[in-house]
Design a protein around this motif. Sequence first.
Motif, short mmCIF file in Angstrom:
data_model
loop_
_atom_site.label_atom_id
_atom_site.label_comp_id
_atom_site.label_asym_id
_atom_site.label_seq_id
_atom_site.Cartn_x
_atom_site.Cartn_y
_atom_site.Cartn_z
N VAL A 192 0.87 -1.18 0.00
CA VAL A 192 0.00 0.00 0.00
C VAL A 192 0.90 1.23 0.00
CG1 VAL A 192 -1.93 1.18 1.11
CG2 VAL A 192 -1.71 -1.30 1.33
N PRO A 193 1.40 1.63 -1.18
CA PRO A 193 2.34 2.75 -1.24
C PRO A 193 1.62 4.08 -1.05
CG PRO A 193 1.83 2.00 -3.44
CD PRO A 193 1.15 1.04 -2.50
N GLU A 194 2.41 5.08 -0.67
CA GLU A 194 1.86 6.42 -0.48
C GLU A 194 2.89 7.44 -0.95
OE1 GLU A 194 0.04 9.37 3.03
OE2 GLU A 194 0.35 7.21 3.40
N PHE A 195 2.39 8.42 -1.72
CA PHE A 195 3.25 9.50 -2.20
C PHE A 195 2.38 10.71 -2.50
CE2 PHE A 195 5.37 11.96 -5.52
CZ PHE A 195 6.64 12.13 -4.96
N HIS A 196 2.89 11.89 -2.17
CA HIS A 196 2.16 13.13 -2.43
C HIS A 196 3.12 14.13 -3.08
CE1 HIS A 196 -1.13 11.53 -0.05
NE2 HIS A 196 -0.24 11.22 0.90
#
Length: 293
Positions: A155-159
């Motif tokens: 479950v990757p996350e990037f903003h």
Amino acid sequence: MRIGITTPVVVRHPGASAEWERTAGIEEIGQVAEAADRLGYHHITCSEHVAVPVEAAEQRGGAYWDPLATLGYLAARTTRIRLATKVLVLGYHHPLAIAKRYGTLDRVSGGRLVLGLGVGSLKEEFELLGAPFEGRGARADEAIAALRAALGRRVPEFHGEFYDFAGFVVEPYAVQERVPLWIGGRTARSLRRAVTHGDGWVPFGLPLDTLSAMVRRADPPGGFDIVLGPGRPLDPSGSPEAAERALEAVRDAGATIAGVHVTAESAGHYCEQLEALHALGTKIGIVFGDADD
């Protein structure tokens, strides 16, 4: 220094590819990959272009095997050699698409993926694919950061400015905790991008003395890969002294990995040349096998 193989057949440059490559197919590619794997070469490669304008193909070639399909097949015919994209064009893909597709390749190959990545320069191809050409450098920098956040995570996350994601499952995903990212290019900016965001630099089209000076000025960190080529095919059977000098020049220029191709008249002859290059390299201290794995 290690040696990797610029895989024959998968890219055909006018005036540079051997005649036998014109009619060769996946069986010949597999034969070469198996020989390189058995001998302990570091990597094999596959590059990316989706569609090359007819005029541009006269200079850079029009035959480019798809890297995901090709390296997926070669993963099944090899056991330890690394599978390197050299290079994917970042602007043609969403980072999560790369993470999913090539993370799957990393998993099915047992953690042998090396992602070579580039900004891209063929404007007509960008336009054909509906990818923005202007500002592609900034987008590429962010795409690399997004990939680093996504590879190996369920479950990757990037903003960021161009890419923003959270709350999505990407499975299967890469098994390597840190997939090596090699950044392609031929400018000081590409080297800075590689040192800042990547694990290695894969330049092209510049003389070794220029590349060596660029590497010294950049002062890359320990463990950073410098992948340099001798600039011409090697003939370890016919001209072993010249091949030895070429490898030593690459090493003296600061390479940690030499990316080479050899002269050959057939796939079988190519494998014989890999045998000869292995013997020559062993004599001068080239590392083969699993020493750095």
